[in-house]
Motif scaffolding. Structure first.
Motif, PDB file in Angstrom:
ATOM      1  N   UNK A 156      -7.236  -2.135 -21.687  1.00 28.20           N
ATOM      2  CA  UNK A 156      -6.195  -1.155 -21.287  1.00 28.20           C
ATOM      3  C   UNK A 156      -6.669  -0.336 -20.300  1.00 28.20           C
ATOM      4  N   UNK A 157      -7.556  -0.677 -19.379  1.00 28.83           N
ATOM      5  CA  UNK A 157      -8.197   0.230 -18.328  1.00 28.83           C
ATOM      6  C   UNK A 157      -7.045   0.692 -17.542  1.00 28.83           C
ATOM      7  N   UNK A 158      -5.926  -0.190 -17.470  1.00 26.75           N
ATOM      8  CA  UNK A 158      -4.894  -0.023 -16.621  1.00 26.75           C
ATOM      9  C   UNK A 158      -4.165   1.290 -17.033  1.00 26.75           C
ATOM     10  N   UNK A 159      -4.009   1.246 -18.252  1.00 25.62           N
ATOM     11  CA  UNK A 159      -3.244   2.565 -19.014  1.00 25.62           C
ATOM     12  C   UNK A 159      -3.893   3.568 -18.868  1.00 25.62           C
ATOM     13  N   UNK A 160      -5.031   3.542 -19.062  1.00 21.58           N
ATOM     14  CA  UNK A 160      -6.091   4.893 -18.894  1.00 21.58           C
ATOM     15  C   UNK A 160      -6.135   5.344 -17.380  1.00 21.58           C
ATOM     16  N   UNK A 197      -3.037   7.270 -17.026  1.00 19.96           N
ATOM     17  CA  UNK A 197      -2.910   8.610 -17.681  1.00 19.96           C
ATOM     18  C   UNK A 197      -3.734   9.691 -17.021  1.00 19.96           C
ATOM     19  N   UNK A 198      -4.884   9.151 -16.703  1.00 24.81           N
ATOM     20  CA  UNK A 198      -5.938   9.970 -16.333  1.00 24.81           C
ATOM     21  C   UNK A 198      -6.014  10.972 -15.081  1.00 24.81           C
ATOM     22  N   UNK A 199      -4.992  10.472 -13.996  1.00 22.19           N
ATOM     23  CA  UNK A 199      -4.888  11.174 -12.978  1.00 22.19           C
ATOM     24  C   UNK A 199      -5.871  11.195 -12.196  1.00 22.19           C
ATOM     25  N   UNK A 200      -6.342  10.043 -11.643  1.00 22.73           N
ATOM     26  CA  UNK A 200      -7.686   9.749 -10.956  1.00 22.73           C
ATOM     27  C   UNK A 200      -7.463   9.650  -9.488  1.00 22.73           C
ATOM     28  N   UNK A 201      -6.204   9.668  -9.003  1.00 24.40           N
ATOM     29  CA  UNK A 201      -5.936   9.286  -7.629  1.00 24.40           C
ATOM     30  C   UNK A 201      -6.164  10.750  -6.688  1.00 24.40           C
ATOM     31  N   UNK A 202      -6.377  10.578  -5.431  1.00 23.80           N
ATOM     32  CA  UNK A 202      -6.353  11.502  -4.637  1.00 23.80           C
ATOM     33  C   UNK A 202      -5.275  12.396  -4.482  1.00 23.80           C
ATOM     34  N   UNK A 203      -3.898  11.598  -4.460  1.00 22.33           N
ATOM     35  CA  UNK A 203      -2.724  12.475  -4.375  1.00 22.33           C
ATOM     36  C   UNK A 203      -2.459  13.321  -5.626  1.00 22.33           C
ATOM     37  N   UNK A 204      -2.857  12.852  -7.018  1.00 19.76           N
ATOM     38  CA  UNK A 204      -2.560  13.482  -8.234  1.00 19.76           C
ATOM     39  C   UNK A 204      -3.634  14.848  -8.162  1.00 19.76           C
ATOM     40  N   UNK A 232     -13.061  10.871 -11.374  1.00 19.14           N
ATOM     41  CA  UNK A 232     -12.361  10.964 -12.626  1.00 19.14           C
ATOM     42  C   UNK A 232     -13.651  11.272 -13.555  1.00 19.14           C
ATOM     43  N   UNK A 233     -13.295  11.927 -14.917  1.00 17.99           N
ATOM     44  CA  UNK A 233     -14.413  12.462 -15.961  1.00 17.99           C
ATOM     45  C   UNK A 233     -14.844  10.980 -16.434  1.00 17.99           C
ATOM     46  N   UNK A 234     -14.407   9.819 -16.143  1.00 21.94           N
ATOM     47  CA  UNK A 234     -14.873   8.882 -16.832  1.00 21.94           C
ATOM     48  C   UNK A 234     -14.422   7.591 -16.281  1.00 21.94           C
ATOM     49  N   UNK A 235     -14.830   6.377 -16.291  1.00 21.86           N
ATOM     50  CA  UNK A 235     -14.306   5.260 -15.594  1.00 21.86           C
ATOM     51  C   UNK A 235     -12.982   4.821 -16.542  1.00 21.86           C
ATOM     52  N   UNK A 236     -11.871   4.336 -15.837  1.00 13.41           N
ATOM     53  CA  UNK A 236     -10.732   3.842 -16.872  1.00 13.41           C
ATOM     54  C   UNK A 236     -11.343   2.786 -17.993  1.00 13.41           C
ATOM     55  N   UNK A 237     -12.146   1.808 -17.935  1.00 12.15           N
ATOM     56  CA  UNK A 237     -12.559   1.130 -18.968  1.00 12.15           C
ATOM     57  C   UNK A 237     -13.339   1.966 -19.752  1.00 12.15           C
ATOM     58  N   UNK A 238     -13.976   2.918 -19.684  1.00 10.47           N
ATOM     59  CA  UNK A 238     -14.846   3.750 -20.405  1.00 10.47           C
ATOM     60  C   UNK A 238     -13.788   4.568 -21.418  1.00 10.47           C
ATOM     61  N   UNK A 239     -12.769   5.063 -20.511  1.00 14.89           N
ATOM     62  CA  UNK A 239     -11.576   5.888 -21.298  1.00 14.89           C
ATOM     63  C   UNK A 239     -11.073   4.850 -22.295  1.00 14.89           C
ATOM     64  N   UNK A 259       0.815  -1.299  -0.031  1.00 22.33           N
ATOM     65  CA  UNK A 259      -0.046  -0.095  -0.100  1.00 22.33           C
ATOM     66  C   UNK A 259       0.731   1.201  -0.049  1.00 22.33           C
ATOM     67  N   UNK A 260       2.177   1.117   0.150  1.00 18.47           N
ATOM     68  CA  UNK A 260       3.231   2.132   0.141  1.00 18.47           C
ATOM     69  C   UNK A 260       3.192   2.799  -1.508  1.00 18.47           C
ATOM     70  N   UNK A 261       3.081   1.744  -2.343  1.00 15.80           N
ATOM     71  CA  UNK A 261       3.007   2.087  -3.695  1.00 15.80           C
ATOM     72  C   UNK A 261       2.092   1.498  -4.631  1.00 15.80           C
ATOM     73  N   UNK A 262       0.916   1.638  -4.140  1.00 13.19           N
ATOM     74  CA  UNK A 262      -0.163   1.485  -5.175  1.00 13.19           C
ATOM     75  C   UNK A 262      -0.076   2.003  -6.424  1.00 13.19           C
ATOM     76  N   UNK A 263      -0.301   1.459  -7.769  1.00 15.50           N
ATOM     77  CA  UNK A 263      -0.606   2.302  -9.117  1.00 15.50           C
ATOM     78  C   UNK A 263      -2.038   2.819  -8.908  1.00 15.50           C
TER      79      UNK A 263
END
Length: 316
Positions: free
Chosen positions: A240-244, A247-254, A223-230, A52-56
């Motif tokens: 390719x939801x993982x790639x989306x 790139x989408x900056x969906x985390x609280x930290x971002x 996020x503006x859309x789900x990773x799967x939708x993007x 949990x220190x380095x979650x993608x």
């Protein structure tokens, strides 16, 4: 035992061994294994901490969607007293994906709007997995209208993959209902605070999250859309939801770095589902402090909210 996510397999294996040893110890079929259990528990805690220190971003999306995370009604029951839900939009019908009503927070009147996903098959179907239809957003507007009339602050709890995309919802004006709810959030004369407790998906989230202060749980996504939708739109490949997600900056930290949210509420190691009471208590403390800060520093909540959202993307 927890419902383990795919990337938690090393922890699942260790905790499985611990459980087996405890069962053997309780049945009297093994010599004293307390020392071995303690050793494995330490290894499990360390492994979980390292994970949990380095979650993608994609792993955070999985944690945000964990079925055992505390949901809207868990927060309502724990944080608010005398809660009286309202039903229906006075136009078409009731939408149980949206929980809305009035109660008390720390003894003071409060309006509560949230999205409820449900925690088992029956309740998930009842609440449509937290995906609201137009009548849900119109019910939210109805509650905000009442809050404005009686000078009652508003709290929104966001947890949705997005607004329901069905044909019936579109026929009944889904886009208009979302826009009207967003507009109502922006025009409130009373303070409002939004907390993303799980998924904050698309306009379905924005419709009730356009607040003076927006907070996110540490492993929530917004996020503006789900990773799967993007991924489906960008690459015509939902796998390719993982790639989306990356790139989408969906985390609280971002989003905190981008100044889209105002703060992060810490979760225990392993996610909110491992210590729901602690997470709900922390959210309550953050909401209480947020309202106190607004009362002390803001004289015009509508102007404050307008300037906050106009500044997004301009002051990076």
């Amino acid at each position: 035992m927890y419902n383990y996510l795919d990337f938690e397999k090393p922890v699942a294996d260790l905790e499985g061994q611990i459980l087996e040893l405890k069962k053997l110890s309780e049945s009297g079929e093994a010599v004293d294994v307390a020392e071995e259990i303690a050793r494995l528990e330490k290894r499990s805690r360390d492994a979980l901490r390292e994970l949990y220190k380095a979650l993608t971003p994609w792993q955070k999306a999985q944690v945000a969607r964990h079925p055992d995370r505390p949901h809207c009604l868990d927060y309502v029951r724990a944080l608010f007293t005398d809660f009286a839900p309202l039903a229906g939009d006075r136009s078409f019908g009731e939408d149980e994906a949206v929980v809305a009503g009035f109660g008390r927070f720390k003894g003071e009147p409060i309006a509560i709007i949230g999205q409820e996903k449900g925690n088992d098959t029956q309740s998930r179907l009842k609440h449509n997995f937290g995906m609201a239809r137009p009548e849900g957003y119109r019910k939210a507007v109805r509650v905000m209208d009442l809050a404005d009339r009686f000078n009652i602050p508003v709290v929104s709890l966001i947890d949705t993959a997005g607004a329901y995309p069905g044909i019936g919802a579109e026929e009944r004006g889904q886009a208009e209902a979302i826009a009207r709810s967003t507009s109502k959030c922006l025009s409130l004369k009373v303070p409002n605070i939004a907390v993303v407790i799980g998924e904050g998906g698309s306009g379905g989230a924005i419709a009730i999250a356009t607040a003076n202060l927006v907070y996110m749980l540490e492993h929530a996504i917004y996020s503006v859309i789900s990773p799967e939708g993007a991924a489906s739109i960008l690459w015509r490949d939902a796998t390719r939801a993982k790639d989306a997600a990356t790139n989408m900056k969906i985390t609280a930290q971002d989003l905190l770095l981008l100044k889209i949210i105002d703060g992060i509420i810490a979760e225990p190691i392993g996610g909110a589902h491992r210590a729901p009471e602690a997470v709900i208590r922390a959210a309550g403390e953050t909401i209480e402090k947020g309202f106190a800060d607004l009362a002390a520093n803001v004289s015009d909540y509508r102007t404050h909210r307008r300037e906050k959202f106009l500044a997004i993307g301009r002051n990076l």
